[in-house]
Design a protein around this motif. Structure first.
Motif, PDB file in Angstrom:
ATOM      1  N   ILE A 293      37.721  -9.198  33.182  1.00  0.00           N
ATOM      2  CA  ILE A 293      37.314 -10.551  32.822  1.00  0.00           C
ATOM      3  C   ILE A 293      38.429 -11.074  31.928  1.00  0.00           C
ATOM      4  CG2 ILE A 293      35.628 -11.964  31.570  1.00  0.00           C
ATOM      5  CD1 ILE A 293      34.469 -10.812  34.154  1.00  0.00           C
ATOM      6  N   GLY A 294      38.945 -12.251  32.251  1.00  0.00           N
ATOM      7  CA  GLY A 294      40.097 -12.747  31.492  1.00  0.00           C
ATOM      8  C   GLY A 294      39.975 -14.208  31.153  1.00  0.00           C
ATOM      9  N   ARG A 295      41.101 -14.734  30.623  1.00  0.00           N
ATOM     10  CA  ARG A 295      41.118 -16.182  30.347  1.00  0.00           C
ATOM     11  C   ARG A 295      42.513 -16.686  30.628  1.00  0.00           C
ATOM     12  NH1 ARG A 295      43.152 -16.172  24.875  1.00  0.00           N
ATOM     13  NH2 ARG A 295      42.908 -13.922  24.710  1.00  0.00           N
ATOM     14  N   GLN A 296      42.577 -17.919  31.162  1.00  0.00           N
ATOM     15  CA  GLN A 296      43.871 -18.487  31.541  1.00  0.00           C
ATOM     16  C   GLN A 296      44.661 -18.846  30.298  1.00  0.00           C
ATOM     17  OE1 GLN A 296      43.644 -21.927  34.098  1.00  0.00           O
ATOM     18  NE2 GLN A 296      45.871 -22.105  34.213  1.00  0.00           N
TER      19      GLN A 296
ATOM     20  N   GLU B 171      48.918 -17.722  34.597  1.00  0.00           N
ATOM     21  CA  GLU B 171      48.970 -16.594  33.652  1.00  0.00           C
ATOM     22  C   GLU B 171      47.572 -16.364  33.095  1.00  0.00           C
ATOM     23  OE1 GLU B 171      51.957 -14.873  33.001  1.00  0.00           O
ATOM     24  OE2 GLU B 171      52.511 -16.116  34.735  1.00  0.00           O
ATOM     25  N   VAL B 172      47.153 -15.110  33.129  1.00  0.00           N
ATOM     26  CA  VAL B 172      45.800 -14.799  32.660  1.00  0.00           C
ATOM     27  C   VAL B 172      45.862 -13.617  31.687  1.00  0.00           C
ATOM     28  CG1 VAL B 172      43.511 -13.976  33.384  1.00  0.00           C
ATOM     29  CG2 VAL B 172      44.709 -15.663  34.777  1.00  0.00           C
ATOM     30  N   SER B 173      45.144 -13.764  30.569  1.00  0.00           N
ATOM     31  CA  SER B 173      45.054 -12.660  29.617  1.00  0.00           C
ATOM     32  C   SER B 173      43.911 -11.740  30.056  1.00  0.00           C
ATOM     33  CB  SER B 173      44.790 -13.246  28.226  1.00  0.00           C
ATOM     34  OG  SER B 173      44.346 -12.225  27.378  1.00  0.00           O
ATOM     35  N   LEU B 174      44.201 -10.457  30.183  1.00  0.00           N
ATOM     36  CA  LEU B 174      43.187  -9.500  30.663  1.00  0.00           C
ATOM     37  C   LEU B 174      42.389  -8.998  29.460  1.00  0.00           C
ATOM     38  CD1 LEU B 174      45.352  -7.505  33.227  1.00  0.00           C
ATOM     39  CD2 LEU B 174      44.079  -9.628  33.560  1.00  0.00           C
TER      40      LEU B 174
ATOM     41  N   LEU C  98      44.880  -5.587  41.383  1.00  0.00           N
ATOM     42  CA  LEU C  98      43.608  -5.620  40.645  1.00  0.00           C
ATOM     43  C   LEU C  98      43.052  -7.041  40.660  1.00  0.00           C
ATOM     44  CD1 LEU C  98      44.036  -3.571  37.323  1.00  0.00           C
ATOM     45  CD2 LEU C  98      42.468  -3.097  39.219  1.00  0.00           C
ATOM     46  N   LEU C  99      41.713  -7.122  40.590  1.00  0.00           N
ATOM     47  CA  LEU C  99      41.085  -8.442  40.539  1.00  0.00           C
ATOM     48  C   LEU C  99      40.736  -8.815  39.108  1.00  0.00           C
ATOM     49  CD1 LEU C  99      38.619  -8.364  43.582  1.00  0.00           C
ATOM     50  CD2 LEU C  99      40.851  -9.482  43.428  1.00  0.00           C
ATOM     51  N   VAL C 100      40.831 -10.098  38.803  1.00  0.00           N
ATOM     52  CA  VAL C 100      40.407 -10.605  37.495  1.00  0.00           C
ATOM     53  C   VAL C 100      39.583 -11.869  37.709  1.00  0.00           C
ATOM     54  CG1 VAL C 100      42.660 -11.755  37.175  1.00  0.00           C
ATOM     55  CG2 VAL C 100      41.180 -11.403  35.216  1.00  0.00           C
ATOM     56  N   HIS C 101      38.511 -11.983  36.939  1.00  0.00           N
ATOM     57  CA  HIS C 101      37.647 -13.164  37.014  1.00  0.00           C
ATOM     58  C   HIS C 101      37.793 -13.918  35.701  1.00  0.00           C
ATOM     59  CE1 HIS C 101      35.959 -11.104  40.461  1.00  0.00           C
ATOM     60  NE2 HIS C 101      35.797 -10.046  39.698  1.00  0.00           N
ATOM     61  N   PHE C 102      37.972 -15.237  35.784  1.00  0.00           N
ATOM     62  CA  PHE C 102      38.198 -16.007  34.551  1.00  0.00           C
ATOM     63  C   PHE C 102      37.693 -17.439  34.730  1.00  0.00           C
ATOM     64  CE2 PHE C 102      41.791 -18.607  35.956  1.00  0.00           C
ATOM     65  CZ  PHE C 102      42.162 -17.927  37.102  1.00  0.00           C
ATOM     66  N   PRO C 103      37.310 -18.088  33.612  1.00  0.00           N
ATOM     67  CA  PRO C 103      36.792 -19.451  33.728  1.00  0.00           C
ATOM     68  C   PRO C 103      37.852 -20.391  34.294  1.00  0.00           C
ATOM     69  CG  PRO C 103      36.348 -18.545  31.548  1.00  0.00           C
ATOM     70  CD  PRO C 103      37.291 -17.603  32.226  1.00  0.00           C
ATOM     71  N   GLY C 104      37.454 -21.266  35.195  1.00  0.00           N
ATOM     72  CA  GLY C 104      38.404 -22.204  35.794  1.00  0.00           C
ATOM     73  C   GLY C 104      37.703 -22.984  36.889  1.00  0.00           C
TER      74      GLY C 104
ATOM     75  N   VAL D  77      49.032  -9.998  29.378  1.00  0.00           N
ATOM     76  CA  VAL D  77      48.980 -11.280  30.094  1.00  0.00           C
ATOM     77  C   VAL D  77      49.749 -11.096  31.398  1.00  0.00           C
ATOM     78  CG1 VAL D  77      49.703 -13.703  30.057  1.00  0.00           C
ATOM     79  CG2 VAL D  77      48.819 -12.615  27.971  1.00  0.00           C
ATOM     80  N   GLN D  78      49.099 -11.417  32.520  1.00  0.00           N
ATOM     81  CA  GLN D  78      49.753 -11.188  33.814  1.00  0.00           C
ATOM     82  C   GLN D  78      49.598 -12.385  34.746  1.00  0.00           C
ATOM     83  OE1 GLN D  78      49.675  -7.456  35.627  1.00  0.00           O
ATOM     84  NE2 GLN D  78      49.145  -6.336  33.764  1.00  0.00           N
ATOM     85  N   THR D  79      50.539 -12.473  35.684  1.00  0.00           N
ATOM     86  CA  THR D  79      50.480 -13.561  36.664  1.00  0.00           C
ATOM     87  C   THR D  79      49.434 -13.212  37.726  1.00  0.00           C
ATOM     88  OG1 THR D  79      52.825 -13.848  36.309  1.00  0.00           O
ATOM     89  CG2 THR D  79      51.882 -14.989  38.197  1.00  0.00           C
ATOM     90  N   VAL D  80      48.642 -14.223  38.036  1.00  0.00           N
ATOM     91  CA  VAL D  80      47.520 -14.008  38.945  1.00  0.00           C
ATOM     92  C   VAL D  80      47.585 -15.049  40.055  1.00  0.00           C
ATOM     93  CG1 VAL D  80      45.023 -14.360  39.051  1.00  0.00           C
ATOM     94  CG2 VAL D  80      46.001 -13.027  37.185  1.00  0.00           C
TER      95      VAL D  80
END
Ligand code: SAH
Ligand code: SF4
Ligand code: F3S
Length: 483
Positions: A477-480, A465-468, A449-455, A425-428
């Motif tokens: 692809i992650g989730r908040q 905070e996003v789980s990778l 690094l880039l992360v894409h997540f629903p939002g 889990v990292q701060t985005v």
């Protein structure tokens, strides 16, 4: 008195001599000129600034946009529809120049159909006399040409063009001038580039930048801090400190200060969350900087450290002033101080005289360092640089073969490096709506690094905070996660 009724001499008298007042005066004058042009056209007039090259140019373009908006132009993202097109050019490699000439040809055709259209060229390419000669001869439809050293005079040059109706060309060879407090736009409301220095004194033997950007000069630390404080008050949470060699920041100031000391001062700014910087030259990367990076809560876990070649013999011919061993030792020290740091680099393949053994040394560095990503370039001969006159230019097919092998290795390792974060889990910092899927947001980790997540869009500019969850090669692809 009405401006138009003033005599030329009277008008000259009212022009301020000091900066930035002088430019604000010309912004006002160009605004009046533009009003007349809009009346004649019977509509608003638009502009489009197209940027080539590095982040320095991107930042310069924001300054151009800031001035154009104050003058009263409206931004148009489609270059072919704009009434005023500005190319901010790059000349670091030959193909950058070719792209500009190609697109200029097209613009010339469009201009024939739009009587209100103007075209300006600026940036690094304009600092090469042969380029300006060619433009003067074969591209007569260009309205305004200026260089990197007098970009702050944009409003003045534009007003001159508007009032004279003639092609205006103003190129300076060099300058020690830094003009503060001019208007500037920002592409993003939540992050911004901040110049900390201009120019370069390193003269790497392949590189044109010192010739087109002039001598190294650092901005006054107080001006930098003031700018960042203002940005933060305006909603910025992340800054990217910009310079060709940020590690030599402050050496030429009246009261010298190191880059590490500057970082410590910037860290104190309340409300600023993230600090990035580029570019770091390995020869000037100090133990003090490594220590500051290790202790900092705001400096991002990312270091761009261009190696250019892994062969000490080639590094010497490149005038880089470090050896393979010195570079690897720096990497070891940084990893010891900041274990989770992401390392990225620039590599040139096919420098004159590069042998297969030299190239193997580069591959060896890539394998030992294990970069998170790398920009790989085919050596491009830049007229006027020492390397252009070197013997043993490497044949194109040999270079291409090495380039392909290097790219494959860089990508294999980058994929492996990306995958190690799986499940964490990292701060985005949320930057935008995903380009392909509007249900996804795109954010950037501290390590870039880039992360894409629903939002949804309300998250833009926020740190979340996003789980990778799923590594997809070079992104996640992650989730908040709500804490
Ligand atoms: N100041 C930065 C780099 C600026 S130019 C530094 O020293 O790291 C960005 C990159 O372009 C360089 O790192 C180099 O890899 C590449 N480059 C510069 N000149 C080049 C040339 N003549 N041919 C190919 N690549 C070049
Ligand atoms: Fe070019 Fe070297 Fe200066 Fe970087 S440090 S801009 S590569 S001369
Ligand atoms: Fe290009 Fe100028 Fe940057 S040559 S890389 S735009 S400093």
């Amino acid at each position: 008195m009405e401006n138009s009724r003033m005599s030329l001499a009277e008008r000259e008298l009212e022009i301020p001599v000091s900066e930035p007042e002088r430019q604000y005066y010309f912004i006002e004058r160009a605004r009046k000129d533009l009003e007349k042009m809009k009346e004649a056209a019977g509509r608003q007039l638009t502009f489009c600034v197209t940027t080539f090259g590095c982040q320095m140019n991107a930042r310069d373009s924001e300054k151009l946009v800031g001035i154009l908006e104050q003058i009263g132009y409206i931004e148009e993202t489609d270059e072919e529809k704009a009434d005023f097109v500005i190319y901010n050019t790059c000349t670091v490699r030959e193909n950058a120049n070719q792209r500009v000439y190609g697109r200029l040809g097209q613009l010339g055709h469009i201009k024939k159909k739009n009587p209100h259209m103007m075209i300006a060229l600026c940036g690094c390419m304009m600092q090469e006399p042969e380029v300006v000669e060619k433009l003067k001869k074969s591209y007569r439809f260009i309205d305004l040409i200026f260089g990197t050293h007098n970009i702050y005079k944009f409003a003045e040059l534009l007003a001159t063009r508007m009032e004279s109706g003639r092609m205006v060309i103003d190129i300076w060879k060099d300058t020690d001038k830094i003009v503060e407090d001019l208007p500037s736009e920002r592409k993003y409301p939540f992050k911004s580039g901040v110049n900390i220095m201009f120019g370069c004194n390193n003269f790497c033997s392949y590189c044109i930048v010192p010739y087109v950007r002039g001598r190294e000069r650092s901005r006054d630390p107080k001006a930098i801090i003031r700018e960042i404080e203002r940005l933060v008050a305006d909603g910025v949470v992340e800054v990217m400190l910009l310079g060709q060699n940020v590690n030599s920041y402050g050496k030429t100031l009246e009261e010298p200060m190191t880059f590490a000391q500057l970082l410590k001062e910037i860290e104190k700014i309340d409300g600023l969350e993230r600090i990035r910087f580029m570019t770091s030259h390995p020869k000037d990367l100090s133990d003090e900087l490594i220590e500051v990076m290790g202790q900092s809560k705001k400096i991002c876990r990312h270091l761009h450290l261009p190696v250019q070649s892994g062969s000490t013999r080639i590094l010497e011919k490149m005038n880089r002033r470090y050896t393979k061993e010195h570079y690897l030792e720096l990497v070891r020290k940084i990893r010891a101080a900041v274990p989770d740091i992401s390392l990225t680099t620039d590599i040139i393949v096919g420098f004159p005289g590069e042998t297969e053994e030299d190239f193997q040394e580069t591959l060896d560095v890539v394998r030992q360092v294990r970069y998170d990503s790398a920009f790989t370039f085919i050596y491009s001969k830049r007229t006027g640089t020492p390397a252009a006159a070197m013997e043993d230019q490497v044949p194109a097919d040999v270079v291409k073969d090495r380039f392909d092998r290097l790219l494959a290795e860089v990508q294999r390792i980058a994929g492996e490096m990306c995958a190690v974060h799986q499940g964490s889990v990292q701060t985005v910092l949320v930057e935008s709506v995903n380009e392909h899927d509007p249900k996804l947001m795109t954010g950037r980790l501290s390590n870039n690094l880039l992360v894409h997540f629903p939002g949804d869009e309300s998250l833009i500019g926020k740190l979340v905070e996003v789980s990778l969850d799923e590594c997809r090669g070079f992104y996640y692809i992650g989730r908040q996660i709500c804490i």
